[in-house]
Each structure stands twice: as C-alpha cells, then as structure tokens.
Design a protein around this motif. Sequence first.
Motif, PDB file in Angstrom:
ATOM      1  N   MET A 147      37.504  46.363  39.221  1.00 29.71           N
ATOM      2  CA  MET A 147      38.214  44.864  39.308  1.00 29.71           C
ATOM      3  C   MET A 147      38.018  44.444  37.879  1.00 29.71           C
ATOM      4  O   MET A 147      39.205  43.734  37.552  1.00 29.71           O
ATOM      5  N   GLN A 148      36.973  44.414  37.215  1.00 38.33           N
ATOM      6  CA  GLN A 148      36.806  44.080  35.905  1.00 38.33           C
ATOM      7  C   GLN A 148      37.988  44.549  34.909  1.00 38.33           C
ATOM      8  O   GLN A 148      38.477  44.234  34.210  1.00 38.33           O
ATOM      9  N   LEU A 149      38.077  45.973  35.101  1.00 41.01           N
ATOM     10  CA  LEU A 149      38.992  46.690  34.201  1.00 41.01           C
ATOM     11  C   LEU A 149      40.544  46.146  34.493  1.00 41.01           C
ATOM     12  O   LEU A 149      41.462  45.893  33.791  1.00 41.01           O
ATOM     13  N   LEU A 150      40.810  45.916  35.912  1.00 42.81           N
ATOM     14  CA  LEU A 150      42.220  45.525  36.347  1.00 42.81           C
ATOM     15  C   LEU A 150      42.342  43.883  35.936  1.00 42.81           C
ATOM     16  O   LEU A 150      43.542  43.772  35.503  1.00 42.81           O
TER      17      LEU A 150
ATOM     18  N   PRO B  66      46.624  37.496  34.686  1.00 46.34           N
ATOM     19  CA  PRO B  66      46.851  36.718  35.490  1.00 46.34           C
ATOM     20  C   PRO B  66      47.591  37.386  36.760  1.00 46.34           C
ATOM     21  O   PRO B  66      47.679  36.645  37.765  1.00 46.34           O
ATOM     22  N   MET B  67      48.458  38.373  36.334  1.00 47.04           N
ATOM     23  CA  MET B  67      49.267  39.179  37.340  1.00 47.04           C
ATOM     24  C   MET B  67      48.388  39.698  38.390  1.00 47.04           C
ATOM     25  O   MET B  67      48.822  39.902  39.489  1.00 47.04           O
ATOM     26  N   LEU B  68      47.215  40.113  38.141  1.00 46.64           N
ATOM     27  CA  LEU B  68      46.222  40.643  39.093  1.00 46.64           C
ATOM     28  C   LEU B  68      46.280  39.532  40.552  1.00 46.64           C
ATOM     29  O   LEU B  68      46.265  40.083  41.645  1.00 46.64           O
ATOM     30  N   GLN B  69      46.008  38.433  40.325  1.00 46.31           N
ATOM     31  CA  GLN B  69      45.956  37.443  41.298  1.00 46.31           C
ATOM     32  C   GLN B  69      47.295  36.974  41.859  1.00 46.31           C
ATOM     33  O   GLN B  69      47.336  36.839  43.239  1.00 46.31           O
ATOM     34  N   SER B  70      48.394  36.850  40.878  1.00 49.38           N
ATOM     35  CA  SER B  70      49.434  36.527  41.309  1.00 49.38           C
ATOM     36  C   SER B  70      50.413  37.699  41.980  1.00 49.38           C
ATOM     37  O   SER B  70      51.219  37.203  43.073  1.00 49.38           O
ATOM     38  N   SER B  71      50.241  39.046  41.746  1.00 49.23           N
ATOM     39  CA  SER B  71      50.997  40.204  42.220  1.00 49.23           C
ATOM     40  C   SER B  71      50.245  40.856  43.398  1.00 49.23           C
ATOM     41  O   SER B  71      51.078  41.255  44.077  1.00 49.23           O
ATOM     42  N   ILE B  72      49.104  40.900  43.351  1.00 47.15           N
ATOM     43  CA  ILE B  72      48.413  41.805  44.387  1.00 47.15           C
ATOM     44  C   ILE B  72      47.484  40.915  45.159  1.00 47.15           C
ATOM     45  O   ILE B  72      46.628  40.164  44.957  1.00 47.15           O
ATOM     46  N   ALA B  73      47.919  41.033  46.590  1.00 46.15           N
ATOM     47  CA  ALA B  73      47.269  40.502  47.501  1.00 46.15           C
ATOM     48  C   ALA B  73      45.808  41.093  47.905  1.00 46.15           C
ATOM     49  O   ALA B  73      44.827  40.265  48.475  1.00 46.15           O
TER      50      ALA B  73
END
Length: 665
Positions: A211-214, A220-227
């Motif tokens: 998760m740290q690498l992602l 910010p796309m990690l939170q906005s695009s991946i549920a």
Amino acid sequence: MDIEEGLKMYDITLSAFTPILAIIILIFLGGRLLGLRITFLRGLLTAVFGLSCGTALAMIGFRAGNGLSATITSLGFLIFPLLTTMAFMVLGELLIRPGSLIHLQGQLMKPPHPLRAIKLRFARMRRYMQIASIIARNGLSSYFSSSTPTQPVRTSKLAVSFRKTLQEAGGVFVKMGQVLSTRPDLLPAEMIKELSQLQDRVEPASHGQIMQLLEEELGPMLQSSIAHIDSDPMAAASIAQVYHAKLSSGEQVVLKVQRPGIQTLVERDIDILFQVAQTLEVRTSWGRQMHVSELAHGFAENLEEELDFRVEARNLKAMADALKDMPEIVVPRVYTELSTERTLAMEWLDGLNIRKADQLIEELGVERKALARTLLECFLRQVLQHGIFHADPHPGNILILRTGKLGLIDLGSVGRLDPLQQSALRSMLFAIQLKESRILTQALLDITEAPINLDEERLERALAQFLVQRLGAHMPLDARVFTALFELLQQYQLAFPPVVAGVFRSLVTLEGTLTLLDPSFSLVEEAMKLAPQFLQEEIKPASLTRQLMSEIFFLLPTLHRLPRRLDRITAALEKGTLTTRTRLFGHEEELVFVRSLVSNLVQAFLSATLGIVGIFLFKMQGGVSNLFGVSLFQVLGGICMFVGAILLMRVIAITARDQVSQRKD
C-alpha cells in the motif's frame, strides 16, 4: 613558533608529501609508458611495491658502487622504482587478465550518495562471499579453472550441482536459471531438464509495504479510483505480486505491483553476475565458447525491461492490436491512468488458467482439440505474420474464459522479429513440410551466426538425414524434434540470435500447454496442417508486389550507375589499361591483428637490440670522461638498457591485454 621550528615543520611536511608525490608520478608514468589503462587501486598497489623494491635495489647498487657520484646515485633512485613499478604492472596484467577490472568498472551502476555507496558496497561484498560459498559448497569451483575440459559440462552431476547453486542463491540467479532452461540451443538436454525444476520460493511482501508503494506511485488516484484491493495476493514472485482489485466505477481489475526494494537487490545481484560471467569467460574455454558475458548482459537487459511495467503495458497494447482479427483470443485491456513504472492495472478476465480449467471446459462443452488448435494458430500468427509473440506461453499464462474464449496474460516478456527473420522462419516451416534440405539449409544460414569455415554441403547432407530420420513416416512429431535439431546445429557451431532462440523456446513451452489441453495433440503435425495458410503470405499478390518494389528500389542506384561503369570498362579495355586490385586481408580484424603483431615484433626486436648495444657500450672503455663521474659510453649504454627494458615490458603488457580478445575471436 619561531623560524627554526617553522622550517622543521616544513621539512617534516615535505618528507611526508614526497612519497605520495612519487607514487602519483610512478602511477602516471608507468601506465603511459606501458600503454595501459590502470585503475587507481591497482596503480596504487603497484606503485607502493615498486617504490619499495626499487628503492631497495637502488640502495644495494649505491653500496656496491662506492665510486659513483651523487648525480648517478640520484638517477638510480629514480630509475629503479620506475622499472620495478612497471614490472609489477605487467605482472598484474598477466595475473588478473587484461582489462577485466576496467570492464567491471564500466558495469557499475549510477553513483549513489557516498553513505549509500558504502552501504551498498558492503552489501555486495557480503552477497559475493555468500555466492562464492554456495559455488564452493556445491562443487563448482573447479569449473572456474582454465584447465577444466569442456566435456564434464554435459554431465548430469554438474547439472544437479548447477541447479542447486542457483536455487540456494535465489533472486536473480533463480530467474537466470529459468531463462537458461529455455535455451536448448546452448545447453544440453540434461542441463535443460534439471534447470526446468527451478522455482521462485519467496514470501510475499506485507500488505502495508504494498500500500505504501501504491501511494508513492499513484498518489491521490489511489483513493479516488480504486475502491478495494484484496489483502492477500493472487500470486507472488521474485519481481512482482498480483492482486485482485475493484475500481470506483465497479470494474474489476488485476493490479500488478513491484516488490518493494527489488530494484536495489536486482542491481546488486546483476553486478555480481557480471563479475562471475567475466571470470568464466576469461578463465575457461567453455565460458568463451558460450559467450557467457554476452548472455549475462542480454539477461540483464531483459530483466531491466521486466522491472519497468510500462514495457508490459506497451506489449499488451501491441499484442491486442496484432490479434484483433482473432475474436476467439482475448488480451486484457490496460488502464493507462493507473499504470506506472512499478504498477500495472489490467482488465480482469473471468476464467481459469489451463492447469485449473478441466471442470470449466467440461461445463462449457468446448472441444479440447479445437482449443489447442486455436492456441497454436494464435502463436503461429504472432511469429509468422505479426512479428511479436508471447515469450512464455506456459499453462499458467493461458486462461480458459467463461465465454469459451482463450485469454493471454503476463506479457512482461515478448519477442519481436524483423521481416527477414519472419521470412526465414516461414521458409523453415515450408522446408520441413516438403522435407527440402536445401531450403532448410538456406533458411538456417539466414537466421544463424555461422563460423567462417562452415562446410555448407556437409551441413545440407546432415539436415537431409535429419528430415528423413526425425520427420519420416511413423516418427513421433513432438518438441523433441527441436531438441534434435539444436544438437545437430551445435555440432556445426551455428548459433541462433536470442530472439529466434526465444521462438523455439516458446514452442517447447507451448507444447507442454497444448498437451495439458489435449494429451493427443501433436504440435509439429498440426503446425504442418496450418502451414499452407501462412505460406500463402509469401505468394499473395500484395506480398509479391511489396517484395518486387523493395528489390527495384534496392537495384535502382546500381542500374543508374551501370551504363557509366560499362563505358569505363570498355574504354579501359580498348586502351589496354584495365587493371584489378585485390585485398590481402579481407576483414578489418585480420588487418588489426597483423598490425598488432608487426608492432609487437618491431618493439621486441628494438628492445633486444637496445639491450645488447647498451651492454656493449656500458662495458666499453674510453670516451669522454668526467661526465657525472662516468664515461659517455656508459651513459649511452645505461640509456639504451633503460629504453630496451621499457619496450620489453610494453610488449609483454600489450600481448597479455590482447590475449583474451584473440581467444574470443
């Protein structure tokens, strides 16, 4: 501090600085006079030994010659250290082999921060000692000797030891063994069979690290695009881990994430791999024959591509475009906005890989032979028509989808063929179908590297026997045909380029996949049935027109110059001035070799001549005396012997430096 104390401190400083200055001068002069590029560490060691031994020799000479003047004594303290330093440099060239340290320096990675560099250096030293210990423990040390015969390399005992060594070393070395297991054109069948057992045995990285690498890659796309991202990986290997995820839009995707810190570990192991490969190529005949340094560099380049997931994203798009005319084959779509150098988001394909799809195939009611034939046709289209092919079509990378279609995944490694290689492979297929040894011989010569002294007629006869014996009636038509062909080509020292070798490697892998789909399926037999539709590409009007236009454009400049050249030839014949010129040396390498040989012979002759003349002059009586306390003849004799010694050591050093390159040729 008074003036007297200041002068004492100056004398102490000067006396401490003088040896350092002398060492620097010796390093510079020694390397320049010998014509060698000496690394600083080697130069420092040789200069320290040379200064010590040379000073000792000068002291002995000073005590033995009480009548020598102070000037001659000073010259001795300059000349002897220089000669001994050069002698140690030459000895170093003979011991470590020419240019090896220079070559290894060129392979070092980008210079990091000094503290990080020190940390990495110690880590590499520990890793190198670990690899050396594993090699010794498995009995492979003896194969690093130049006296090792080539035959033991083919024994089953060596194959087992080699496989154990790579398995214990882990990481990059396991992956290298897996790559070598797909090179039957280089290694014997015993080695291939043993290396095929290598597997990545790595524990998956923690979910927190992933998760740290992602977060670092996607922001910010990690939170906005991946549920949602599953906490446990679907698969974990030495390079990456694969997760099932769900986008905010509701789409299901496969998320491939690079293992944290793998870049540093790969750089460390690749650096060690280069050193081992260089040692093998320098010290062993079989290492030079296999070009292990070239193999190591090719492996490193491919691994570097695998570490950049943007390459795999491009491969997926290229493969999807190439197979757009085959609706029964599905290549996952890439989510570009969620794909970076260390992450790759792909379309989720609902299905199971061939290893786990038995029940699914029964539920779908799909004929296994039809699936196998479709998969084979797909691969042949990739190779013979599109020039881009899946380099690792093992059962885990082929999916049976719930729609009854086939899915291709894991395209991190693909092969790309140029039009000439594709044409030669089509000719090979045509020759095998017709059992035409002449066409097969020409096709092989078009795509292999052949030795200069190859006997083509003998090769053609051997291939004719191969076609009769291996492809005759009632003969088993399986991947063993390729193994037999590789063994035959090894006898004639024909080597495939890596990409062409990759085609045959993939065919061998594909055969295992097809057999798992349908145990009665014959890859070679079915390929012969599919051959006509691919051979039609060679005789289609559009293809013939394209080839004709290519030949015309190639010949146009020659046709344009032909009338003028014919006019010059006839005019020269009429005047009787027609002459021809021939080159004694047809290749630039031959000319370079002769130049080097003549240069070394001339220098050796001059060295011997100057040495003999110097001895006679030094012993000669008379001449102008009182010149630095000795006669002019003795001065000239000393100069001649000094220059002769330098020339002799230069010849030895250059010969040692060129030794390895001549062996490679």
